[in-house]
Design an enzyme around this catalytic site. Structure first.
Site, PDB file in Angstrom:
ATOM      1  N   ARG A  17       0.755  -1.237  -0.012  1.00  0.00           N
ATOM      2  CA  ARG A  17       0.040   0.024  -0.077  1.00  0.00           C
ATOM      3  C   ARG A  17       0.761   1.400   0.075  1.00  0.00           C
ATOM      4  NH1 ARG A  17      -5.047   0.031   1.044  1.00  0.00           N
ATOM      5  NH2 ARG A  17      -5.174  -1.812   2.159  1.00  0.00           N
ATOM      6  N   GLU A  40      -0.111  -7.722  -3.958  1.00  0.00           N
ATOM      7  CA  GLU A  40      -1.125  -6.848  -3.941  1.00  0.00           C
ATOM      8  C   GLU A  40      -0.755  -5.616  -3.760  1.00  0.00           C
ATOM      9  OE1 GLU A  40      -4.566  -5.469  -0.865  1.00  0.00           O
ATOM     10  OE2 GLU A  40      -3.582  -7.565  -0.737  1.00  0.00           O
ATOM     11  N   LYS A 129     -10.846 -13.421   3.378  1.00  0.00           N
ATOM     12  CA  LYS A 129      -9.971 -12.666   4.083  1.00  0.00           C
ATOM     13  C   LYS A 129     -10.608 -12.009   5.138  1.00  0.00           C
ATOM     14  CE  LYS A 129      -8.473  -7.637   3.542  1.00  0.00           C
ATOM     15  NZ  LYS A 129      -8.373  -6.457   2.734  1.00  0.00           N
ATOM     16  N   GLY A 179       1.020  -6.412   5.710  1.00  0.00           N
ATOM     17  CA  GLY A 179       1.219  -5.028   5.100  1.00  0.00           C
ATOM     18  C   GLY A 179       2.368  -4.290   5.562  1.00  0.00           C
TER      19      GLY A 179
END
Length: 210
Positions: A17, A40, A129, A179
């Site tokens: 991210r 991702e 998820k 993340g």
């Protein structure tokens, strides 16, 4: 036709991210070479589809690369055009999942309750998820998991790191989205690679080498 969750060496999804397109090649390569095959790029990152295309061009076809925070059917189509094969979302949107199934894109929608989990399963999600997993914890996810079909792939994302692998392994979870423990905007590719290697080492110690 809906896509099944693929067989990966390690069921870890690297969540990048905030990744900038000019960093995508080096960071994507560092993550993949550390032993994490699924990557991702959330769509609330700068120019995310460009980063996704860059990573796909850089890595072998065995890499599972795609987008996170996918909220619209239009974004699913753009993801397919970019060559993405993975769709992660914070929610369950039947239209989004249906379009992804048509395009044979692997999907992992976000769920928090049994109702959301069964809605996602009905919508042909490839995996679930549980998000934010740090709030539910292993006990909460185990309680919900007890009523889910045994073949459903359960992933945990949100506030989890490699330090949590063992606790979730005890309830049968082996799929993780990492993340901020793996990547934060501004980190060098070398730093991200080192964090990815640490996560891979932790995975291997809990689940066996990939």
């Amino acid at each position: 036709m809906s896509a099944s969750w693929p067989k990966l060496k390690r069921d870890i999804v690297a969540i990048l991210r905030g990744l900038q397109p000019h960093e995508a090649k080096a960071v994507g390569r560092a993550v993949f070479e550390a032993g994490i095959e699924a990557i991702e790029v959330p769509l609330n990152s700068p120019d995310p589809f460009r980063s996704i295309e860059t990573i796909i061009e850089e890595l072998p076809g065995t890499a599972l690369v795609g987008a996170g925070t996918v909220l619209t059917v239009a974004d699913v189509s753009r993801l397919a055009d970019a060559g993405g094969r993975l769709l992660v979302a914070p929610n369950v949107d039947a239209d989004v999942l249906a379009r992804a199934a048509e395009l044979s894109i692997v999907t992992m929608p976000g769920v928090f309750t049994p109702t959301e989990a069964f809605t996602a399963i009905k919508a042909q999600a490839s995996a679930l998820k549980f998000f934010p997993a740090s709030v539910l914890g292993p006990k909460g996810i185990a309680a919900i998991g007890a009523v889910l079909p045994k073949d459903v792939v359960v992933g945990v994302v949100g506030g989890v790191s490699e330090a949590d692998f063992a606790d979730f392994a005890r309830i049968g979870v082996r799929t993780f989205g990492l993340g901020s423990s793996l990547y934060k905007p501004g980190m060098s590719a070398a730093d991200v690679g080192n964090r990815a290697k640490a996560a891979v080492a932790a995975w291997d110690s809990v689940f066996g080498e990939g």
